[in-house]
Write an enzyme that holds these catalytic residues in place. Sequence first.
Site, PDB file in Angstrom:
ATOM      1  N   LYS A  61       0.880  -1.170   0.000  1.00  0.00           N
ATOM      2  CA  LYS A  61       0.000   0.000   0.000  1.00  0.00           C
ATOM      3  C   LYS A  61       0.918   1.220   0.000  1.00  0.00           C
ATOM      4  O   LYS A  61       1.594   1.508   0.994  1.00  0.00           O
ATOM      5  CB  LYS A  61      -0.895  -0.014   1.240  1.00  0.00           C
ATOM      6  CG  LYS A  61      -1.866   1.138   1.277  1.00  0.00           C
ATOM      7  CD  LYS A  61      -2.885   0.922   2.390  1.00  0.00           C
ATOM      8  CE  LYS A  61      -4.005   1.935   2.372  1.00  0.00           C
ATOM      9  NZ  LYS A  61      -3.586   3.317   2.427  1.00  0.00           N
ATOM     10  N   CYS A  81     -21.503  24.957  29.954  1.00  0.00           N
ATOM     11  CA  CYS A  81     -22.784  25.552  30.350  1.00  0.00           C
ATOM     12  C   CYS A  81     -23.190  25.150  31.757  1.00  0.00           C
ATOM     13  O   CYS A  81     -24.201  25.615  32.274  1.00  0.00           O
ATOM     14  CB  CYS A  81     -23.892  25.173  29.362  1.00  0.00           C
ATOM     15  SG  CYS A  81     -24.416  23.470  29.481  1.00  0.00           S
TER      16      CYS A  81
END
Length: 735
Positions: free
Chosen positions: A142, A444
Site C-alpha cells: 500500500k 454551560c
Amino acid sequence: MAQSTRDDQEGANAAGKWLPVTDLTPQQAGDEIADLAKRVAQANEQYHGGDSPRISDAEYDRLKRRLSQLEDAFPALALPDSPTGKIGAAPVEGFGKVTHAQRMMSLANAFDPQDVRDFVARIRSFLNLAPGAPLDFTAEPKIDGLSLSLRYQDGQLVQAATRGDGSVGENVTANARTVPDIPHRLNGDAPGIVEIRGEVYMSHPDFARLNAGDTGRVFANPRNAAAGSLRQLDPSVTAARPLKFFAYGWGELTRPLAETQMGAVEQLAVLGFRTNPLMRLCHDADGLIAAWTRIEQQRATLGYDIDGVVYKVNDLGYQSRLGFRSTTPRWALAHKFPAETAWTRLDRIEIQVGRTGALSPVARLEPVTVGGVVVSNATLHNEDYIAGRDHTGAPIREGRDIREGDWVMVYRAGDVIPKIADVDLSRRPCDSRRYAFPTSCPECGSDAIREPGDSVRRCTGGLICPAQAIEKLKHFVGRAAFDIDGLGARQIEMFFADDILPIREPADIFTLARRDANNIARLKNRDGFGERSVEKLFAAIEERRRIDLKRLLFALGIRHVGEVASATLARHFGSWDALVAAVDGAAQEPAFTAEDDKARKAALADSPNWAELTGIDGIGAVLVLSLVTSFQQPAERAGIDRLVTQLDIQPDRSPAANHTEISGKTLVFTGTLERMTRAEAKARAEAMGAKVAGSVSARTDLLVAGAGAGSKASKATELGVRVIDEDEWLRIAAQ
Ligand code: IVH
C-alpha cells in the site's frame, strides 16, 4: 542588519510585545496582517496537512488572536483568504472540479491476522464457496502517496484527477503530464476509454534532495511533498519535482483488461505503466499474512513509503459479485503496519464539548515528533479510557490510568488523530492525582451524564449549551453541509455572540438579511464589514436556500447521521416530506418505544415505517433511533421546522446505478436461497437500485421466497404482494 531586525521583531512577538492595535498606522497594520496571515496559514497547513508545525499551540492561538484583532480594527486590510475563519487547509482554489465517472473508493482496514482471516471467511461465505474451493488473492504494497485517476481516450491522456471526496476531485491534468511515469499515449491496443488509477509518490532519495534544495520550505514526509508538488497551480513547478507513479487499478473501461486482478495489472504494464514488482498471488489467509510479513521486512529498503499491504480478490468475476459497501469494496482490504510511536509528557487534559454534547477529553502534550509529524494534541477518547478501562469495564493498559503530568506513549497511524497508547508509571510525579472527569458541562454547567451502555458522557444542556449550539451551527455551515461563502467558523462565533443581529440556530441564518434591514444599526456599518462584503454574504446565503436533501439532512448534525447515511436516506426517500412521514410514522410505532434491541426486533412486524428505515442498507437501528428521537424532541423539532420553512429543498435525483426491472422497488428475501447467499442477493438487489427490507408490509413490491419460506410468504399472499422463487430471482439478478 536586516536579519537582526527581523529576529528582534520575532523575539518581541514571541514575548508578547506587539504594539497596541490602536497605535498602528494602516501601513504597519497591513504589513503585520500579511505576515501573520502567512504564518497562521502555514501552521494550519503544516498541522492539517501533516508537515511539521514549527510553533506551539499557544503561539498559534496568540498569532491568530492578534490577526483577528487587526482584522477587526482594519477591516479594509483583511485579506480575502484570511486563515482566521477556516478550519484545516482549504482545497487549493484554481483547479477545476472533476466528477469521477466511477467513484474512487477507499479501503477497509485490518490491523491484525484475525482481521485478515475474518476477511477471507466473510468472502467465502458471501460467495458460498465450498470448503476447499479455491479463492485466490493478490497482495501488494500500500503506497503512501496520493491517488490519481488518469483518463485515456483512444489511447491519449485526456484528464488527470485527484481523489477529492471520492466523487469529485481536482483536475490536475497539466501537472500529471509532467510526471515521467505517466504516459501521454498508451502502448498497444488500449480500450477506447480507460481510466487508470494509481498512486503518485516521492522516493526517499528524491524527498531528501528536495528538502535540502531551495524550494523555501521543508516537507514533513514524502507523502506531503508529493501532494504539495502535484497540487501546484503552476505545472512548471510540478515538473521540477521528482514525482513517481505506480498503477494498481482502474475505473471506467470500455472493455475488460483481463479476467483476474493479476492479469489486469500485467496489462497495465503492457499499456506503459510502472506496476509494483512486489505484487504476489496468495491462496488463503495464511498466504496473505506471509506476504504481509515479507513485505514488511523489505519496508526499510524499498526506497519509498508504504503503510501496509493491500489484498484483493483475484477473480474479477468474484469482485463484481462482491461489489461495494458505501465507500469500500468488499473484495479488498488494507492490512496496515503497526503505528509509529513516541514518548512525551502530558501537560494537561482539556474537555471539548461537541455538537452532540459529547465531552471529549484531549491531551495537551509537550510537542514530539511521531513518524515525521510534530504532535501536540492527542485524543483520550472518553473517561473510561483515561481511567484504564474499556467499555465493558475490563482493564486496558493493565489498568494503568492516565494523569496530568504523566509520560505517555503517543502513536499515529496514517492520517488519524494521534492517540495515547500507554503511560510510564516509573516517571509519574509523586504528587499526581487521578484525573476527575467532570460530571457537569464545562461550557454551560448542565449535568453531564452517561446513558447506560454509552461510553461517552454528554452535556444535557441541549441547545441551551452554547458549545453545542455553536458546534451545531459550525457543522451546519461546513463544507459538506450548507457551505455558505463568507460564513465560516469565525463568523458563526461572532454572530452567535452578537446581540443586535444574532445567529443562534440555523433558521436565523436565513432571516439574517431581513432582520438586518429592520435594524437601525446596520451590519454594513460595522467594523469588519462593508457594504460589499455584507451584500456578498447575503447573496451567498440566498443562494443556499435551494439545498439538496442530502446536504440538509447531514447539516442537521443528528448523531450517527453522517454524510454517507444522509445520502443513503435521501436516495431512498427522494423528498423531505417522504422522509419526515416515515420518521414521524416510526415514532408512533411499537419499535420506537421498545425497551431494548430484542424487543425492538420483535416489534418490527407491527412497525412498517421502522422496518422500512432499518431495512435500508447502511442504516442501522441505532441511527434510526437517534433520527426518530431528534425529530421527536420538541425544541429540536421546532428548530428544524423553522429552518425548513426558509428553504427550497431539492428532491434527491441520484439515478439508481442503472435502470432495471427492480429499480426503486422494495424487495424482501425469505427462506433459503440455494445458489446465492442472502448477503449476495441483498447486495445484488441494491446494486440494481432496489431497496431490501427485512419484513413484508403493504409497501413490499416483491417477495423472493427460497426453500422453506414460511410466514412471510403467507403474509405476502394475503397482502397481494408478488411472490417469486429462486429461479425467477436469478433471472432478474442476471440482468
Ligand atoms: S486499491 C477500490 N491498491 O490507499 C480500491 N489502493 O486507503 C481502491 N493505495 O485511496 C484502492 N496503494 O490511494 C489500492 N496498491 C494499492 C494502493 C492503494 C495505496 C491507496 C489509495 C486509496 C487508499 C485507500
